[in-house]
Write a protein that holds these residues in place. Structure first.
Motif, PDB file in Angstrom:
ATOM      1  N   GLY A 258      17.722   4.042 -51.497  1.00 17.41           N
ATOM      2  CA  GLY A 258      18.719   4.362 -50.254  1.00 17.41           C
ATOM      3  C   GLY A 258      17.743   4.739 -48.945  1.00 17.41           C
ATOM      4  O   GLY A 258      18.078   4.191 -47.955  1.00 17.41           O
ATOM      5  N   VAL A 259      16.958   5.526 -49.215  1.00 17.98           N
ATOM      6  CA  VAL A 259      16.095   6.069 -48.101  1.00 17.98           C
ATOM      7  C   VAL A 259      15.247   4.674 -47.671  1.00 17.98           C
ATOM      8  O   VAL A 259      15.020   4.559 -46.383  1.00 17.98           O
ATOM      9  CB  VAL A 259      15.068   7.091 -48.605  1.00 17.98           C
ATOM     10  N   ALA A 260      14.638   3.941 -48.787  1.00 15.92           N
ATOM     11  CA  ALA A 260      13.876   2.931 -48.260  1.00 15.92           C
ATOM     12  C   ALA A 260      14.583   1.740 -47.388  1.00 15.92           C
ATOM     13  O   ALA A 260      14.106   1.219 -46.554  1.00 15.92           O
ATOM     14  CB  ALA A 260      13.110   2.305 -49.550  1.00 15.92           C
ATOM     15  N   TYR A 261      16.023   1.482 -47.815  1.00 18.84           N
ATOM     16  CA  TYR A 261      16.443   0.396 -47.284  1.00 18.84           C
ATOM     17  C   TYR A 261      17.300   0.815 -46.054  1.00 18.84           C
ATOM     18  O   TYR A 261      17.658   0.119 -45.376  1.00 18.84           O
ATOM     19  CB  TYR A 261      17.345  -0.314 -48.345  1.00 18.84           C
ATOM     20  N   PHE A 262      18.170   2.146 -46.165  1.00 13.55           N
ATOM     21  CA  PHE A 262      19.193   2.154 -45.359  1.00 13.55           C
ATOM     22  C   PHE A 262      18.997   3.588 -44.406  1.00 13.55           C
ATOM     23  O   PHE A 262      19.936   3.728 -43.507  1.00 13.55           O
ATOM     24  CB  PHE A 262      20.382   2.714 -46.284  1.00 13.55           C
ATOM     25  N   LEU A 263      18.094   4.436 -44.531  1.00 17.43           N
ATOM     26  CA  LEU A 263      17.703   5.545 -43.893  1.00 17.43           C
ATOM     27  C   LEU A 263      16.908   5.140 -42.775  1.00 17.43           C
ATOM     28  O   LEU A 263      15.369   4.840 -42.914  1.00 17.43           O
ATOM     29  CB  LEU A 263      17.194   6.789 -44.367  1.00 17.43           C
ATOM     30  N   LEU A 264      17.165   4.844 -41.437  1.00 17.45           N
ATOM     31  CA  LEU A 264      16.083   4.466 -40.295  1.00 17.45           C
ATOM     32  C   LEU A 264      16.130   5.474 -39.220  1.00 17.45           C
ATOM     33  O   LEU A 264      16.749   6.595 -39.089  1.00 17.45           O
ATOM     34  CB  LEU A 264      16.895   2.881 -39.622  1.00 17.45           C
ATOM     35  N   VAL A 272      16.233   0.520 -27.512  1.00 15.69           N
ATOM     36  CA  VAL A 272      14.748   0.739 -27.758  1.00 15.69           C
ATOM     37  C   VAL A 272      14.666   1.762 -29.016  1.00 15.69           C
ATOM     38  O   VAL A 272      15.380   2.508 -29.094  1.00 15.69           O
ATOM     39  CB  VAL A 272      14.155   1.622 -26.623  1.00 15.69           C
ATOM     40  N   VAL A 273      14.146   1.177 -29.999  1.00 13.81           N
ATOM     41  CA  VAL A 273      13.955   1.971 -31.347  1.00 13.81           C
ATOM     42  C   VAL A 273      12.804   2.326 -31.518  1.00 13.81           C
ATOM     43  O   VAL A 273      11.822   1.411 -31.574  1.00 13.81           O
ATOM     44  CB  VAL A 273      14.706   1.230 -32.477  1.00 13.81           C
ATOM     45  N   PHE A 274      12.375   3.530 -31.702  1.00  7.87           N
ATOM     46  CA  PHE A 274      11.110   4.014 -32.198  1.00  7.87           C
ATOM     47  C   PHE A 274      11.100   3.483 -33.714  1.00  7.87           C
ATOM     48  O   PHE A 274      11.597   4.152 -34.615  1.00  7.87           O
ATOM     49  CB  PHE A 274      10.703   5.327 -32.168  1.00  7.87           C
ATOM     50  N   THR A 275      10.422   2.472 -34.111  1.00 10.05           N
ATOM     51  CA  THR A 275      10.869   1.917 -35.350  1.00 10.05           C
ATOM     52  C   THR A 275      10.214   2.475 -36.514  1.00 10.05           C
ATOM     53  O   THR A 275       9.021   2.721 -36.532  1.00 10.05           O
ATOM     54  CB  THR A 275      10.202   0.233 -35.255  1.00 10.05           C
ATOM     55  N   THR A 276      11.039   2.587 -37.679  1.00  6.76           N
ATOM     56  CA  THR A 276      10.528   2.812 -38.829  1.00  6.76           C
ATOM     57  C   THR A 276      10.365   1.821 -39.783  1.00  6.76           C
ATOM     58  O   THR A 276      10.338   1.830 -41.026  1.00  6.76           O
ATOM     59  CB  THR A 276      11.281   3.879 -39.517  1.00  6.76           C
ATOM     60  N   VAL A 482       4.433   0.130 -46.620  1.00  9.15           N
ATOM     61  CA  VAL A 482       4.419   1.466 -47.121  1.00  9.15           C
ATOM     62  C   VAL A 482       5.856   2.028 -47.104  1.00  9.15           C
ATOM     63  O   VAL A 482       6.043   3.167 -47.710  1.00  9.15           O
ATOM     64  CB  VAL A 482       3.383   2.445 -46.502  1.00  9.15           C
ATOM     65  N   ARG A 483       6.801   1.696 -46.678  1.00  7.27           N
ATOM     66  CA  ARG A 483       8.028   2.264 -46.465  1.00  7.27           C
ATOM     67  C   ARG A 483       8.759   2.586 -47.866  1.00  7.27           C
ATOM     68  O   ARG A 483       9.103   3.825 -48.208  1.00  7.27           O
ATOM     69  CB  ARG A 483       9.134   1.417 -45.660  1.00  7.27           C
ATOM     70  N   PRO A 484       8.784   1.822 -48.908  1.00  7.88           N
ATOM     71  CA  PRO A 484       9.165   2.386 -50.256  1.00  7.88           C
ATOM     72  C   PRO A 484       8.326   3.494 -50.778  1.00  7.88           C
ATOM     73  O   PRO A 484       9.012   4.284 -51.351  1.00  7.88           O
ATOM     74  CB  PRO A 484       8.948   0.954 -51.082  1.00  7.88           C
ATOM     75  N   TYR A 485       7.189   3.316 -50.593  1.00  7.53           N
ATOM     76  CA  TYR A 485       6.384   4.446 -51.125  1.00  7.53           C
ATOM     77  C   TYR A 485       6.324   5.811 -50.476  1.00  7.53           C
ATOM     78  O   TYR A 485       6.267   6.798 -51.184  1.00  7.53           O
ATOM     79  CB  TYR A 485       5.007   3.867 -51.316  1.00  7.53           C
ATOM     80  N   LEU A 486       6.570   5.825 -48.937  1.00  7.25           N
ATOM     81  CA  LEU A 486       6.750   7.168 -48.425  1.00  7.25           C
ATOM     82  C   LEU A 486       8.157   7.416 -48.799  1.00  7.25           C
ATOM     83  O   LEU A 486       8.482   8.902 -48.696  1.00  7.25           O
ATOM     84  CB  LEU A 486       6.723   6.750 -46.730  1.00  7.25           C
TER      85      LEU A 486
END
Length: 720
Positions: A258-264, A272-276, A482-486
């Motif tokens: 859920g965090v990896a795919y849906f929490l931005l 303008v998005v500070f991208t994660t 690295v998004r999934p691992y963080l």
């Protein structure tokens, strides 16, 4: 008569049927995917053949090898997902020599050999059943993961599967051209610029080329429809498995997904998005998807105690090392971002182990050495020392965001002072903390080798996004990687602890309040103020209550929720796209493919996309994509010779002219002012055999017209 609730029915259900009930969510998703593909024009024949090859030729042999080499995982789902990744790796490594030898169907030999061996050798037959320590994935977890995959299918359907090929995402013709190149040539070159070295991660195209050879499915169907969905679904499972492995429960696994795919990250300002860097590049970047899938079982092996315990090799773990080597060899050409990230993470583990134990952890150092060796092979052999435009350019990401916030454009953007960039960097890191603030709650767990690996890899990804620059912002792929691992590390930090839901609600409320309140000042001030508000609130929580780290983590996550919800809704809203590829292009391209040889060279006067832009937007690749032939010069935007000459915030890569103006002039002269001399020069100096163009009757005087439809003509150059 009494009424038995559903729980009572399930309690009386035979135990053996429970195993099958666990596969119902997967079956529902698969059935939905089949219905979607049929609805979107994929033939039943292509679907059946693709599923048969993927299952029997890739996933099944890979699963058997995974079980034999690693002992298998806790669940069948883990074995199948990791086995699919290992099967892909074996397939690619087998295809390269098979195609180089001129016999691409030899790619089937390893799969056939594995199936025969595991059928005929008695001690290997047990791996068909798996190990004795299998655990059943809880039904709620299976349905949750199925829901994530279903969402990704819905997103892909609305933004790709139902979109005509002529109006699809701009980079897909480039991917299609590379599939055609690797289908016919190993080692490959850049098909849109004759003779240009392909300094790019191209192993995913070898996988697609192998699938096309074996199944007979058109590459356009694989690229625009079928190929990336199994990779995406398997990665969802592997992220959940890693969360289960390190978080101690399937709940942690689902939370990690859920965090990896849906929490931005929260929104800086509208537009303008500070991208994660959300993981929604599944089909837009097949290289990223393929590399991410191959990388996940590598992390599973390194953190699961099957290779290393503490700093020592696991007894009997040599077969696991073989699986690791196969996966990492495939990673050398799968995606350039993963190996340096892994090396950074392993070096962090080595440093932490040395600091804690005061000895060199030999096994972790060995893994770092293996990674370094693969990285050198990738850089020297696959990429030919090319960088594809990636350079050391601190704050390049922030400089681009500053331009969006303030309206400053290049080349003035290159002269922006460093102070506002440092402020934006701090805000950017704060946005990342809103998503992955849970790592602050890890405590001493951060010193464990598995957590050190995740945190070191994650820090390297964040650092690369800040320190590196690229003409098309490709440095952000390090952050996406690295998004999934963080996310797993963040979930492990809060796993088993009570998260104060009131603080999450408070965070969401603060975010909404900050979004509604009109802040005076210029755009840059209005953009930063909401983050300062949250910093003040979070600091107040910490001062009000000692040990309130978890409350602050929840507050930060709540602050990210409104932007995440809005973004996820927008993801499944179809985007209107205008067709860029004219009618008749596909039929003309396929005619030329059918009537020419793979070694034939094509010339075309089509170089620029039909869009309003300064200069020539040379991301034009559908001629080489549809014909599966090398073109003298078509589009050059992604050529190493182009990206290496682009200057960040001074000269955009789309405005960089072609590297060989003499060749381009000779190419275009044959179409603009056809003469016997101009046409002859293409044939004799460059080896051109075919001309692909629009309506150009004058060419018929010097070349033989072989094909014409309402939009395009194909001419054959005759030897004189």
């Amino acid at each position: 008569m009494t009424f038995a609730p559903p729980a009572a029915w399930l309690a009386r259900w035979p135990a053996s049927s429970g195993r099958w009930l666990g596969w119902v969510p997967a079956g529902v998703v698969c059935a939905g995917a089949v219905a979607v593909f049929l609805w979107c024009g994929v033939s039943a024949r292509d679907l059946a053949v693709f599923a048969a090859y993927l299952g029997a030729g890739v996933a099944l042999p890979g699963t058997l090898l995974w079980r034999a080499l690693t002992g298998g995982g806790r669940s069948v789902a883990e074995d199948v997902a990791a086995g699919l990744a290992l099967g892909y790796a074996v397939e690619v490594l087998a295809y390269l020599p098979a195609k180089a030898a001129g016999a691409p169907l030899l790619v089937l030999v390893p799969s056939a050999g594995v199936l025969c061996a595991f059928t005929c050798v008695p001690r290997l037959r047990r791996h068909w059943r798996g190990g004795a320590t299998r655990e059943r994935v809880p039904a709620w977890c299976a349905w949750a993961l199925a829901g994530v995959v279903a969402y990704l299918i819905a997103w892909s359907t609305l933004n790709l599967y139902r979109v005509p090929v002529s109006a699809a995402y701009v980079d897909l013709p480039y991917h299609l051209a590379l599939v055609g190149e690797v289908k016919h040539h190993v080692p490959p070159t850049l098909p849109s610029v004759l003779g240009e070295r392909l300094s790019y991660h191209w192993f995913v195209y070898a996988e697609l080329a192998a699938t096309s050879w074996v199944t007979g499915i058109e590459p356009v169907t694989l690229v625009y429809r079928l190929a990336t969905l199994p990779m995406t679904a398997a990665l969802v499972v592997l992220v959940a498995v890693l969360g289960r492995q390190l978080g101690g429960s399937w709940g942690a696994g689902v939370a990690a997904v859920g965090v990896a795919y849906f929490l931005l990250g929260p929104v800086l300002q509208e537009g303008v998005v500070f991208t994660t860097r959300p993981m929604f590049t599944a089909w837009a970047s097949p290289t990223q998807t393929f590399g991410a899938l191959l990388f996940a079982p590598v992390v599973l092996l390194l953190t699961g105690g099957r290779l290393v315990t503490g700093g020592r090799l696991v007894t009997g773990g040599r077969r696991c090392w073989l699986a690791l080597v196969v996966l990492m060899l495939a990673l050398t050409g799968a995606k350039a971002t993963f190996l340096p990230l892994l090396l950074a993470g392993l070096l962090v583990v080595v440093a932490v182990r040395w600091a804690v134990e005061r000895r060199v952890p030999g096994a972790w150092l060995g893994a770092a050495g293996l990674t370094l060796a693969c990285l050198l092979v990738a850089q020297l052999v696959v990429f030919g020392r090319g960088s594809q435009g990636t350079t050391i350019a601190p704050f390049a990401t922030m400089r681009g965001l500053w331009g969006l916030v303030t309206g400053v454009a290049a080349p003035e953007l290159a002269a922006v002072p460093v102070t506002p960039l440092l402020v934006l960097t701090a805000v950017h890191l704060f946005c990342l903390l809103c998503v992955w603030g849970g790592v602050a709650a890890l405590g001493r767990r951060a010193l464990e080798p598995s957590m050190s690996l995740l945190l070191g890899t994650g820090a390297a990804g964040v650092g690369a996004a800040v320190v590196l620059g690229h003409p098309s912002d490709s440095q952000l792929y390090f952050l996406e990687s690295v998004r999934p691992y963080l996310s797993v590390a963040a979930v492990c930090g809060v796993a088993g602890r009570r998260v104060p839901g009131a603080m999450v609600a408070a965070g969401a409320g603060v975010a909404l309040l900050a979004a509604w309140v009109e802040v005076p000042g210029d755009a840059a001030v209005r953009a930063v103020v909401p983050y300062l508000v949250l910093v003040v609130v979070a600091a107040g929580v910490l001062l009000w209550r000692r040990g309130a780290v978890l409350a602050v983590v929840a507050l930060l996550a709540g602050y990210a929720v409104p932007a995440s919800a809005r973004e996820l809704v927008l993801r499944v809203v179809p985007e209107g796209r205008e067709a860029e590829i004219p009618a008749g292009a596909l039929s003309a391209g396929r005619w030329l493919r059918a009537h020419s040889s793979p070694g034939d060279v094509v010339a075309t006067d089509l170089h620029c996309r039909p869009v309003e832009a300064p200069g020539c937007d040379s991301r034009h690749y559908w001629v080489s994509g549809f014909t599966e032939r090398r073109v003298l010069v078509e589009g050059w935007a992604y050529a190493e010779s182009t990206l290496s000459r682009a200057k960040l915030f001074v000269l955009p890569y789309l405005e960089v002219p072609f590297a060989d103006p003499v060749r381009l002039a000779a190419n275009d002269a044959a179409f603009r002012t056809p003469t016997a001399e101009n046409v002859r020069r293409l044939a004799e100096d460059y080896g051109v055999k075919w001309l692909f163009t629009g309506m150009n009757p004058e060419l018929g005087k010097y070349a033989r017209l072989r094909f014409r439809n309402s939009s395009f003509s194909v001419y054959r150059l005759t030897a004189r």
